[in-house]
Design a protein around this motif. Structure first.
Motif, PDB file in Angstrom:
ATOM      1  N   THR A 163       0.831  -1.198   0.000  1.00 32.86           N
ATOM      2  CA  THR A 163       0.000   0.000   0.000  1.00 32.86           C
ATOM      3  C   THR A 163       0.867   1.249   0.000  1.00 32.86           C
ATOM      4  O   THR A 163       1.999   1.247   0.501  1.00 32.86           O
ATOM      5  CB  THR A 163      -0.914   0.038   1.235  1.00 32.86           C
ATOM      6  N   ALA A 164       0.298   2.333  -0.524  1.00 30.10           N
ATOM      7  CA  ALA A 164       1.021   3.603  -0.546  1.00 30.10           C
ATOM      8  C   ALA A 164       1.389   4.045   0.866  1.00 30.10           C
ATOM      9  O   ALA A 164       2.482   4.566   1.098  1.00 30.10           O
ATOM     10  CB  ALA A 164       0.178   4.662  -1.248  1.00 30.10           C
ATOM     11  N   ALA A 165       0.491   3.817   1.816  1.00 35.51           N
ATOM     12  CA  ALA A 165       0.744   4.260   3.190  1.00 35.51           C
ATOM     13  C   ALA A 165       1.952   3.558   3.791  1.00 35.51           C
ATOM     14  O   ALA A 165       2.805   4.206   4.432  1.00 35.51           O
ATOM     15  CB  ALA A 165      -0.500   4.019   4.049  1.00 35.51           C
ATOM     16  N   LEU A 166       2.062   2.238   3.597  1.00 34.32           N
ATOM     17  CA  LEU A 166       3.185   1.503   4.184  1.00 34.32           C
ATOM     18  C   LEU A 166       4.491   1.777   3.443  1.00 34.32           C
ATOM     19  O   LEU A 166       5.563   1.827   4.056  1.00 34.32           O
ATOM     20  CB  LEU A 166       2.884   0.017   4.202  1.00 34.32           C
ATOM     21  N   ILE A 167       4.417   1.952   2.134  1.00 36.99           N
ATOM     22  CA  ILE A 167       5.630   2.322   1.386  1.00 36.99           C
ATOM     23  C   ILE A 167       6.114   3.684   1.840  1.00 36.99           C
ATOM     24  O   ILE A 167       7.311   3.900   2.081  1.00 36.99           O
ATOM     25  CB  ILE A 167       5.354   2.315  -0.131  1.00 36.99           C
ATOM     26  N   ARG A 168       5.187   4.616   1.982  1.00 38.45           N
ATOM     27  CA  ARG A 168       5.542   5.967   2.425  1.00 38.45           C
ATOM     28  C   ARG A 168       6.182   5.937   3.805  1.00 38.45           C
ATOM     29  O   ARG A 168       7.193   6.590   4.065  1.00 38.45           O
ATOM     30  CB  ARG A 168       4.278   6.836   2.441  1.00 38.45           C
ATOM     31  N   GLN A 169       5.610   5.139   4.702  1.00 40.85           N
ATOM     32  CA  GLN A 169       6.164   5.015   6.051  1.00 40.85           C
ATOM     33  C   GLN A 169       7.591   4.489   6.017  1.00 40.85           C
ATOM     34  O   GLN A 169       8.478   4.986   6.744  1.00 40.85           O
ATOM     35  CB  GLN A 169       5.270   4.094   6.883  1.00 40.85           C
ATOM     36  N   ALA A 170       7.852   3.488   5.177  1.00 44.39           N
ATOM     37  CA  ALA A 170       9.197   2.917   5.065  1.00 44.39           C
ATOM     38  C   ALA A 170      10.180   3.937   4.497  1.00 44.39           C
ATOM     39  O   ALA A 170      11.336   4.021   4.944  1.00 44.39           O
ATOM     40  CB  ALA A 170       9.167   1.666   4.190  1.00 44.39           C
ATOM     41  N   VAL A 171       9.748   4.721   3.524  1.00 49.30           N
ATOM     42  CA  VAL A 171      10.613   5.749   2.932  1.00 49.30           C
ATOM     43  C   VAL A 171      10.927   6.840   3.947  1.00 49.30           C
ATOM     44  O   VAL A 171      12.074   7.280   4.080  1.00 49.30           O
ATOM     45  CB  VAL A 171       9.946   6.342   1.672  1.00 49.30           C
ATOM     46  N   GLU A 172       9.921   7.264   4.687  1.00 47.85           N
ATOM     47  CA  GLU A 172      10.120   8.340   5.667  1.00 47.85           C
ATOM     48  C   GLU A 172      11.054   7.916   6.796  1.00 47.85           C
ATOM     49  O   GLU A 172      11.781   8.747   7.357  1.00 47.85           O
ATOM     50  CB  GLU A 172       8.769   8.776   6.230  1.00 47.85           C
ATOM     51  N   SER A 173      11.052   6.611   7.119  1.00 44.66           N
ATOM     52  CA  SER A 173      11.906   6.131   8.213  1.00 44.66           C
ATOM     53  C   SER A 173      13.247   5.598   7.725  1.00 44.66           C
ATOM     54  O   SER A 173      14.077   5.172   8.538  1.00 44.66           O
ATOM     55  CB  SER A 173      11.174   5.035   8.991  1.00 44.66           C
ATOM     56  N   PHE A 174      13.475   5.620   6.414  1.00 44.48           N
ATOM     57  CA  PHE A 174      14.693   5.058   5.847  1.00 44.48           C
ATOM     58  C   PHE A 174      15.918   5.869   6.266  1.00 44.48           C
ATOM     59  O   PHE A 174      15.932   7.090   6.179  1.00 44.48           O
ATOM     60  CB  PHE A 174      14.601   5.029   4.322  1.00 44.48           C
ATOM     61  N   ARG A 175      16.960   5.168   6.713  1.00 46.61           N
ATOM     62  CA  ARG A 175      18.214   5.807   7.096  1.00 46.61           C
ATOM     63  C   ARG A 175      19.349   5.103   6.365  1.00 46.61           C
ATOM     64  O   ARG A 175      19.636   3.929   6.613  1.00 46.61           O
ATOM     65  CB  ARG A 175      18.421   5.726   8.609  1.00 46.61           C
ATOM     66  N   ALA A 176      19.992   5.823   5.463  1.00 52.58           N
ATOM     67  CA  ALA A 176      21.017   5.225   4.601  1.00 52.58           C
ATOM     68  C   ALA A 176      22.191   4.675   5.403  1.00 52.58           C
ATOM     69  O   ALA A 176      22.805   3.677   5.001  1.00 52.58           O
ATOM     70  CB  ALA A 176      21.505   6.258   3.587  1.00 52.58           C
ATOM     71  N   GLU A 177      22.495   5.282   6.538  1.00 53.11           N
ATOM     72  CA  GLU A 177      23.678   4.875   7.285  1.00 53.11           C
ATOM     73  C   GLU A 177      23.519   3.522   7.975  1.00 53.11           C
ATOM     74  O   GLU A 177      24.494   2.939   8.461  1.00 53.11           O
ATOM     75  CB  GLU A 177      24.031   5.945   8.342  1.00 53.11           C
ATOM     76  N   VAL A 178      22.324   2.985   8.018  1.00 49.52           N
ATOM     77  CA  VAL A 178      22.073   1.698   8.659  1.00 49.52           C
ATOM     78  C   VAL A 178      22.663   0.548   7.846  1.00 49.52           C
ATOM     79  O   VAL A 178      23.045  -0.490   8.399  1.00 49.52           O
ATOM     80  CB  VAL A 178      20.553   1.490   8.848  1.00 49.52           C
ATOM     81  N   TRP A 179      22.803   0.735   6.532  1.00 47.51           N
ATOM     82  CA  TRP A 179      23.092  -0.366   5.627  1.00 47.51           C
ATOM     83  C   TRP A 179      24.571  -0.429   5.259  1.00 47.51           C
ATOM     84  O   TRP A 179      25.179   0.584   4.948  1.00 47.51           O
ATOM     85  CB  TRP A 179      22.244  -0.245   4.369  1.00 47.51           C
ATOM     86  N   ASN A 180      25.116  -1.630   5.314  1.00 46.79           N
ATOM     87  CA  ASN A 180      26.517  -1.862   4.976  1.00 46.79           C
ATOM     88  C   ASN A 180      26.593  -2.353   3.527  1.00 46.79           C
ATOM     89  O   ASN A 180      26.219  -3.486   3.224  1.00 46.79           O
ATOM     90  CB  ASN A 180      27.126  -2.905   5.924  1.00 46.79           C
ATOM     91  N   ALA A 181      27.086  -1.498   2.647  1.00 47.22           N
ATOM     92  CA  ALA A 181      27.110  -1.821   1.219  1.00 47.22           C
ATOM     93  C   ALA A 181      27.952  -3.051   0.932  1.00 47.22           C
ATOM     94  O   ALA A 181      27.600  -3.872   0.066  1.00 47.22           O
ATOM     95  CB  ALA A 181      27.619  -0.626   0.422  1.00 47.22           C
ATOM     96  N   ASP A 182      29.051  -3.231   1.638  1.00 46.94           N
ATOM     97  CA  ASP A 182      29.917  -4.391   1.388  1.00 46.94           C
ATOM     98  C   ASP A 182      29.218  -5.696   1.762  1.00 46.94           C
ATOM     99  O   ASP A 182      29.349  -6.709   1.062  1.00 46.94           O
ATOM    100  CB  ASP A 182      31.220  -4.256   2.179  1.00 46.94           C
ATOM    101  N   VAL A 183      28.476  -5.687   2.854  1.00 48.63           N
ATOM    102  CA  VAL A 183      27.733  -6.875   3.277  1.00 48.63           C
ATOM    103  C   VAL A 183      26.641  -7.208   2.252  1.00 48.63           C
ATOM    104  O   VAL A 183      26.408  -8.375   1.920  1.00 48.63           O
ATOM    105  CB  VAL A 183      27.121  -6.661   4.677  1.00 48.63           C
ATOM    106  N   ILE A 184      25.979  -6.181   1.757  1.00 50.68           N
ATOM    107  CA  ILE A 184      24.931  -6.393   0.754  1.00 50.68           C
ATOM    108  C   ILE A 184      25.536  -6.992  -0.511  1.00 50.68           C
ATOM    109  O   ILE A 184      24.991  -7.943  -1.088  1.00 50.68           O
ATOM    110  CB  ILE A 184      24.203  -5.071   0.451  1.00 50.68           C
TER     111      ILE A 184
END
Length: 372
Positions: free
Chosen positions: A325-346
């Motif tokens: 749903t648009a509401a849940l996608i929007r919520q995930a985007v608004e709470s997204f923090r780029a620094e949480v993710w380790n690019a090398d691990v991905i």
């Protein structure tokens, strides 16, 4: 392969679009480069240019330009055309989500199943439940009993099936009564290749940091929900894809969303490399976009369903939403923090789905049939 090796042919439903299944066929052809590719319809302009280098054999339907441009219009004719398409080979490697497993051959057939036909067994999801579905839905309803009989008879004649994901493995068991192995498809991203900006989007993606959705534009892909989620946000969304919903999406896009279609690999690299994250809200049998993004070290916001359960490690390579749903996608985007993710691990996780591993599994499966 030597001259004493069996003759291998590749079969695919139709080569009229650019998507994950067509990427798989290209990987199959790199595994067996001497193999002819048999398909009902072939549109060189609509699919990947690499197919121009292959020896492609088509059904009689390919003589009709309108069907090459829109394979969905060929629905009433595809079953008989598939049954009439003769594939002379010792081993037929069929990439199928509905038709190629029904091609005629005297050899052995190994079906790489992307899914039993969605339009037969997941009709509401495929067409978009509760939406105006038009004449094609009426035609499908009329043809469905015949097509189900044709589909199950064709599946029963195959020598072996493999599934592209665990959800498809379960679907094959329920629909066909077959217990099969899983061979995950590969991503084919070359992060060392050249990158080329998408014309007209240089200013929109200046500095990167956009979210990215790559998808065919069909109802069950839920791209409309992703677009609506970004309405009023400061973040940007780039949608890459083509399909029946393109015109409707363009007509309702907010200023912070753009749609691009029929891109080159160099342009795709540019879009992925500069993205913040991938958004994948669709019901996918496998869903390769998280792996394509993962090759660049990008996390994915995905629907907790389908093939994404095979490819995403929650909290490590991506995060899930419970409904598309648009509401849940929007919520995930608004709470997204780029620094949480380790690019090398991905990136490391994505290596499990390399083309080298896929090709080796295909060779093993083919040799298994030869020795049987």
């Amino acid at each position: 392969m030597t001259r004493s090796d069996p003759v291998v042919a590749i079969a695919h439903d139709y080569l009229t679009q650019r998507g994950g299944a067509e990427r798989v066929v290209l990987a199959m052809h790199r595994t067996f480069p001497a193999a002819k590719i048999y398909t009902t319809l072939y549109d060189p302009e609509g699919t990947y240019p690499e197919f121009r280098e292959a020896n492609i054999v088509t059904s009689a339907l390919n003589r009709i330009p309108a069907l090459r441009r829109d394979h969905r219009a060929a629905l009433p004719f595809l079953a008989p055309a598939s049954s009439a398409l003769k594939v002379p080979a010792d081993i037929v490697l069929a990439s199928s989500s509905g038709w190629a497993h029904g091609f005629d051959t005297d050899g052995q057939m190994l079906v790489y199943c992307h899914s039993p036909a969605r339009w037969l067994y997941l009709t509401d999801q495929y067409l978009g439940a509760g939406r105006q579905r038009g004449a094609k839905a009426l035609a499908l309803a009329a043809l469905k009993p015949f097509l189900i009989r044709w589909d199950r008879r064709s599946a029963a004649m195959a020598d072996k099936y493999v599934a592209n994901s665990t959800i498809v493995q379960d679907r094959i068991r329920r629909v066909y009564g077959k217990t099969v192995d899983v061979v995950h498809p590969p991503h084919s991203v070359d992060i060392q290749g050249i990158r080329e900006p998408i014309p007209g989007l240089e200013d929109f993606i200046v500095g990167g940091g956009h979210f990215l959705t790559v998808s065919r534009l069909l109802p069950y892909k839920n791209v409309d929900q992703a677009v609506e989620a970004f309405r009023g946000l400061d973040d940007k969304l780039l949608v890459i894809g083509a399909g029946p919903m393109a015109e409707k999406l363009r007509a309702n896009m907010p200023d912070n969303v753009r749609l691009a279609s029929h891109l080159s690999d160099a342009q795709m690299r540019w879009a992925y490399a500069s993205a913040k994250a991938v958004i994948a809200p669709s019901y996918e049998d496998f869903g390769i976009t998280p792996l394509e993004g993962g090759a660049w070290g990008k996390p994915t916001i995905a629907l907790r369903a389908g093939g994404y359960l095979d490819t995403i490690v929650e909290g490590v390579t991506g995060q899930f939403i419970e409904e598309p749903t648009a509401a849940l996608i929007r919520q995930a985007v608004e709470s997204f923090r780029a620094e949480v993710w380790n690019a090398d691990v991905i990136r490391k996780h994505t290596e499990q789905f390399s083309e080298e591993r896929f090709r080796e599994r295909l060779r093993q499966e083919v040799l298994g049939l030869v020795r049987a």
